[in-house]
Design a protein around this motif. Sequence first.
Motif, PDB file in Angstrom:
ATOM      1  N   GLU A 651       0.830  -1.202   0.000  1.00 36.65           N
ATOM      2  CA  GLU A 651       0.000   0.000   0.000  1.00 36.65           C
ATOM      3  C   GLU A 651       0.868   1.257   0.000  1.00 36.65           C
ATOM      4  O   GLU A 651       0.561   2.256  -0.678  1.00 36.65           O
ATOM      5  CB  GLU A 651      -0.923  -0.023   1.221  1.00 36.65           C
ATOM      6  CG  GLU A 651      -2.027  -1.067   1.112  1.00 36.65           C
ATOM      7  CD  GLU A 651      -2.855  -1.137   2.382  1.00 36.65           C
ATOM      8  OE1 GLU A 651      -2.393  -0.612   3.425  1.00 36.65           O
ATOM      9  OE2 GLU A 651      -3.960  -1.745   2.348  1.00 36.65           O
ATOM     10  N   LEU A 652       1.976   1.226   0.792  1.00 37.12           N
ATOM     11  CA  LEU A 652       2.876   2.394   0.817  1.00 37.12           C
ATOM     12  C   LEU A 652       3.496   2.629  -0.554  1.00 37.12           C
ATOM     13  O   LEU A 652       3.615   3.780  -1.030  1.00 37.12           O
ATOM     14  CB  LEU A 652       3.968   2.192   1.870  1.00 37.12           C
ATOM     15  CG  LEU A 652       3.495   2.203   3.331  1.00 37.12           C
ATOM     16  CD1 LEU A 652       4.650   1.848   4.256  1.00 37.12           C
ATOM     17  CD2 LEU A 652       2.911   3.559   3.706  1.00 37.12           C
ATOM     18  N   MET A 653       3.899   1.519  -1.178  1.00 42.48           N
ATOM     19  CA  MET A 653       4.525   1.644  -2.489  1.00 42.48           C
ATOM     20  C   MET A 653       3.529   2.194  -3.505  1.00 42.48           C
ATOM     21  O   MET A 653       3.884   3.056  -4.323  1.00 42.48           O
ATOM     22  CB  MET A 653       5.074   0.289  -2.953  1.00 42.48           C
ATOM     23  CG  MET A 653       6.251  -0.203  -2.110  1.00 42.48           C
ATOM     24  SD  MET A 653       6.717  -1.890  -2.505  1.00 42.48           S
ATOM     25  CE  MET A 653       7.221  -1.696  -4.227  1.00 42.48           C
ATOM     26  N   VAL A 654       2.315   1.706  -3.490  1.00 42.17           N
ATOM     27  CA  VAL A 654       1.315   2.190  -4.441  1.00 42.17           C
ATOM     28  C   VAL A 654       1.034   3.667  -4.206  1.00 42.17           C
ATOM     29  O   VAL A 654       0.832   4.449  -5.151  1.00 42.17           O
ATOM     30  CB  VAL A 654       0.023   1.352  -4.334  1.00 42.17           C
ATOM     31  CG1 VAL A 654      -1.104   2.004  -5.139  1.00 42.17           C
ATOM     32  CG2 VAL A 654       0.271  -0.065  -4.815  1.00 42.17           C
ATOM     33  N   ALA A 660       7.868   8.136  -5.300  1.00 40.10           N
ATOM     34  CA  ALA A 660       6.934   7.738  -6.359  1.00 40.10           C
ATOM     35  C   ALA A 660       7.558   6.696  -7.261  1.00 40.10           C
ATOM     36  O   ALA A 660       8.767   6.697  -7.507  1.00 40.10           O
ATOM     37  CB  ALA A 660       6.535   8.976  -7.171  1.00 40.10           C
ATOM     38  N   LEU A 661       6.672   5.774  -7.729  1.00 41.14           N
ATOM     39  CA  LEU A 661       7.122   4.686  -8.608  1.00 41.14           C
ATOM     40  C   LEU A 661       6.785   5.056 -10.046  1.00 41.14           C
ATOM     41  O   LEU A 661       5.829   5.814 -10.315  1.00 41.14           O
ATOM     42  CB  LEU A 661       6.434   3.384  -8.236  1.00 41.14           C
ATOM     43  CG  LEU A 661       6.649   2.874  -6.796  1.00 41.14           C
ATOM     44  CD1 LEU A 661       5.846   1.605  -6.574  1.00 41.14           C
ATOM     45  CD2 LEU A 661       8.118   2.597  -6.516  1.00 41.14           C
ATOM     46  N   ASP A 662       7.577   4.459 -10.945  1.00 39.93           N
ATOM     47  CA  ASP A 662       7.211   4.662 -12.340  1.00 39.93           C
ATOM     48  C   ASP A 662       5.985   3.813 -12.642  1.00 39.93           C
ATOM     49  O   ASP A 662       5.606   2.937 -11.865  1.00 39.93           O
ATOM     50  CB  ASP A 662       8.389   4.320 -13.255  1.00 39.93           C
ATOM     51  CG  ASP A 662       8.839   2.874 -13.084  1.00 39.93           C
ATOM     52  OD1 ASP A 662       7.946   1.976 -12.958  1.00 39.93           O
ATOM     53  OD2 ASP A 662      10.064   2.618 -13.060  1.00 39.93           O
ATOM     54  N   LYS A 666       4.420   0.712 -10.454  1.00 42.60           N
ATOM     55  CA  LYS A 666       3.133   0.850  -9.756  1.00 42.60           C
ATOM     56  C   LYS A 666       2.174  -0.280 -10.115  1.00 42.60           C
ATOM     57  O   LYS A 666       1.457  -0.805  -9.268  1.00 42.60           O
ATOM     58  CB  LYS A 666       2.510   2.208 -10.115  1.00 42.60           C
ATOM     59  CG  LYS A 666       1.263   2.509  -9.297  1.00 42.60           C
ATOM     60  CD  LYS A 666       0.758   3.910  -9.590  1.00 42.60           C
ATOM     61  CE  LYS A 666      -0.456   4.214  -8.728  1.00 42.60           C
ATOM     62  NZ  LYS A 666      -0.956   5.608  -8.969  1.00 42.60           N
ATOM     63  N   ILE A 667       2.231  -0.659 -11.406  1.00 38.59           N
ATOM     64  CA  ILE A 667       1.362  -1.787 -11.821  1.00 38.59           C
ATOM     65  C   ILE A 667       1.764  -3.041 -11.069  1.00 38.59           C
ATOM     66  O   ILE A 667       0.917  -3.793 -10.556  1.00 38.59           O
ATOM     67  CB  ILE A 667       1.447  -1.994 -13.339  1.00 38.59           C
ATOM     68  CG1 ILE A 667       0.790  -0.814 -14.075  1.00 38.59           C
ATOM     69  CG2 ILE A 667       0.770  -3.299 -13.740  1.00 38.59           C
ATOM     70  CD1 ILE A 667       0.974  -0.841 -15.580  1.00 38.59           C
ATOM     71  N   TYR A 668       3.091  -3.273 -10.985  1.00 34.51           N
ATOM     72  CA  TYR A 668       3.561  -4.465 -10.266  1.00 34.51           C
ATOM     73  C   TYR A 668       3.172  -4.409  -8.786  1.00 34.51           C
ATOM     74  O   TYR A 668       2.759  -5.417  -8.173  1.00 34.51           O
ATOM     75  CB  TYR A 668       5.076  -4.600 -10.400  1.00 34.51           C
ATOM     76  CG  TYR A 668       5.559  -4.891 -11.808  1.00 34.51           C
ATOM     77  CD1 TYR A 668       4.713  -5.540 -12.709  1.00 34.51           C
ATOM     78  CD2 TYR A 668       6.841  -4.523 -12.222  1.00 34.51           C
ATOM     79  CE1 TYR A 668       5.155  -5.808 -13.995  1.00 34.51           C
ATOM     80  CE2 TYR A 668       7.294  -4.789 -13.508  1.00 34.51           C
ATOM     81  CZ  TYR A 668       6.429  -5.434 -14.407  1.00 34.51           C
ATOM     82  OH  TYR A 668       6.847  -5.690 -15.670  1.00 34.51           O
TER      83      TYR A 668
END
Length: 881
Positions: A651-654, A660-662, A666-668
């Motif tokens: 959840e933190l990563m999303v 921020a993720l590319d 984010k999909i992963y």
Amino acid sequence: MGIASRGALVAWLVLLLALATTMYSWHYASQLATHHAEEQAARELDDVRNRITYSMKAYEQVLHAAAAFLSASGEINRPQWIAFVKGLSLAQNFPGIDNIGIALAVQAVDREAHESAIQSQISPDYAIKPGGKRSFYAPIVYFEPVDENTGRIFGFDIFSEPKRRAAMERARDTGEAALTGRVSLQRKFNDGAQSGFLMFLPAFRNGALVTTPQERRDALIGWIIAPFRMKDFMLAVMGAQRGQPAVKIVDVGRAGEEALIYGDLPAKDTSPAAPLWGGAETLQIADRQWSVQFSVPASADHGADSTPLAILLCGIAVSFLLFATVMAMATARARAVALAAGLTRELRLSHEKLESKVKERTEELQTILSASPIAIVHIIGHQFNWVNPAAEAMMGYPASDLIGQSARILFPAEEAFTAFSRKVLPALQSGAVAFGRHEIVARDGRRLICEGVLKPLDPADRARGAVALFQDITERHRNEQALRESEQFNRFLFEASPIGLALSRVDGRLTAVNQAYAGILGYTIEQAVGLSHWDVTPTGYGGLEKLQMAALEGPANSASFETQLVHRDGHLVPVRVFGCTIDRGGERFIWAAVEDITEAKTAEKRIDEYIELIEAQNGRLLENDREKTEFLDNMSHELKTPLNAIIGFSELMVEGIPQALDPEQKIYSEQILEAARHLLELIQNILTYTGSGAGHFSLHLDTVDVAPFLARRLETFRAAAVKKNIALSLSVMPECTVFHAEREYMRTVIDNLLCNAIKFTPEGGRVSLTAAMITAAESPDDTTLRESPCMAINGCCVEIKVTDTGIGITKENLARLFLPFVQIDGKFTRMAGGAGLGLALVRSLVECHGGTVDAESTVGQGSTFRIRLPWRDRGDAAAGS
């Protein structure tokens, strides 16, 4: 005037003078004795009144004793009634009552059962008479002592006769004795009829309330009946001494001839002497008032001076002696001539009367013989001389065809006639009565079996012939033959029965056994019959045997029980016994059917051993289940801890924390989060289901507001529905406001159903959620709804439906839909994933609330899942918690 005439005149003058002197003397003496005689007569009449009153009271007490005996016994048999009546000694102690009887109260619906009971106890020919249907019957079943007249009233419905019925109804409704009016009663031994009356006393069930007429009718068992023959009764009360008062008894409440109960007063114009004293009194006898009228004849001896009577008698005697002496001297010759003429006339009249009497008696005898139902013939030699109508009817020949014919025409063959002649000829020659049974042939060819007697009129004069009396016993002969065949068949059944059968007296002595019974005990039949029941009963079974005997002698007269018998070699044989008591020839016997249940007992023992083994295995399974539960509880913690970490970090990563993720990352991350949540849900479902299977559900009922609760559940799946362009809708009926359930369990149920609906509904479809409160009255044709357990608490339930327009389910798969770990085959199902526990968990959670869940579906059109939960008020909800 001749000498005889003058002498007669003198004799008459002497007679008149002497009678005048005698009458004067008698009148003077009578005046002196009259006063004393009247006082004595009054005392005697008062004594007679008291005798009648006290005697009727005593006789009424006899009926009260009989009614008490019937009420206390409830049901009595004929031997008991015979013993009771015999103990009263009616003839010695209560003259005027020849018999005492019982008329039972029988409703129309009980008539057949009553007749069957009396037929089995007393007579197979018993039936209530007269025939016809009535709402109520009172048949006479016991009337003792029995004689040739009283035997005819056995089974007579005395309630059908109006005069008797009126008295019976008064007795029933008042609970007291009641009398009929005057009736004609036949004396025993054909001594002629007497006038009298009947007394009825009701008998009620022991312990029943009888304070009102209706209660007495409901508790009625029957009536005690006693016929009173007034002549015998009054003879017993007053005695037969000369000079007793003449008595006339009249029922005050009746009129005409029926009012006269007893009449013994001489008629006014025919009385030889005027009554010395008379009077009348009213007596209360049972429920009737009797007017008792007394009259003391002038000739009665009441203790007065006998001098007037002596003077009268002596004076009359002397007067007539003087008259006779003078008349004899004057008219001796004339008297002799007149006497001779008178004797001649009397002899001629006597002869004429004798001839008339002989003719009359001959005609009477001819009438009796002609009216006899028994065939009577007069035979001289071998030829018929006279036959009565009964013989004509039996043989089928008119008298004109039989008279003069040989008896040979009645026998089927010459040999039969010869055998008959040889049998009866010695008896006829010796003057004895020949008795026998023979076969004859009627005119129409019917073969008849006849039984009768043949006796010569005069053994010394064979020309006078013989008289034969016989009757057709063909039917009885057939019945006797059928009875013998039935007895042979019953004997075969008794001997061939595989069940042990035994007959013993009440003291236990065996009188008859079959081979099966003897075989159970290891004896022959002859050896077993020589034993007593106590010889084959184990020592120490005395108390049990007393209980069994008490059951056999109870109201049912039968009992079934299991016990053990002693085998000849000493070991105990377990048996099942059915016993009952029967009466044979006035003696009581015990009939027993005995079955050897050794094999059954062995099988029971094996079953008990199997049960013990299964219980031990169940104990081990329960222990394993407890260990499994502990293991699952530990595993839930071990599995949830890393999954919660994965879900938290995902959840933190999303959300882009810490950076921020590319798009690809984010999909992963979203896929990792979705997979972790799905895995957590699977683990939670498995743990919840396995917990319910082990009985770990614990209900804590909450009050759930229907509309808000369902709206929140629908909103939870709004995002998933938007992704597939699925329309969601909610509909809650106004009366469906709240229901009581475990909130978290119901959340799991609704979420599973909504999740499946959205999962298996293609894009652009619809999913609807509805709730309503329903009753069985609203769906009278829905048998499933009326019999549903969710209707058992308050007769109504809350119904929640989840309906979709998805792919649908085939009928074959509907039956497997709620089974655990089962997924319906299909490409779409495999793509959707899941462990196959969702619907099984739904069913478990709904059923633990006392509800039901089912599904309806059409392939390609969609499905509807329906939950029904019992509606509980606050009290029911508190109890359910």
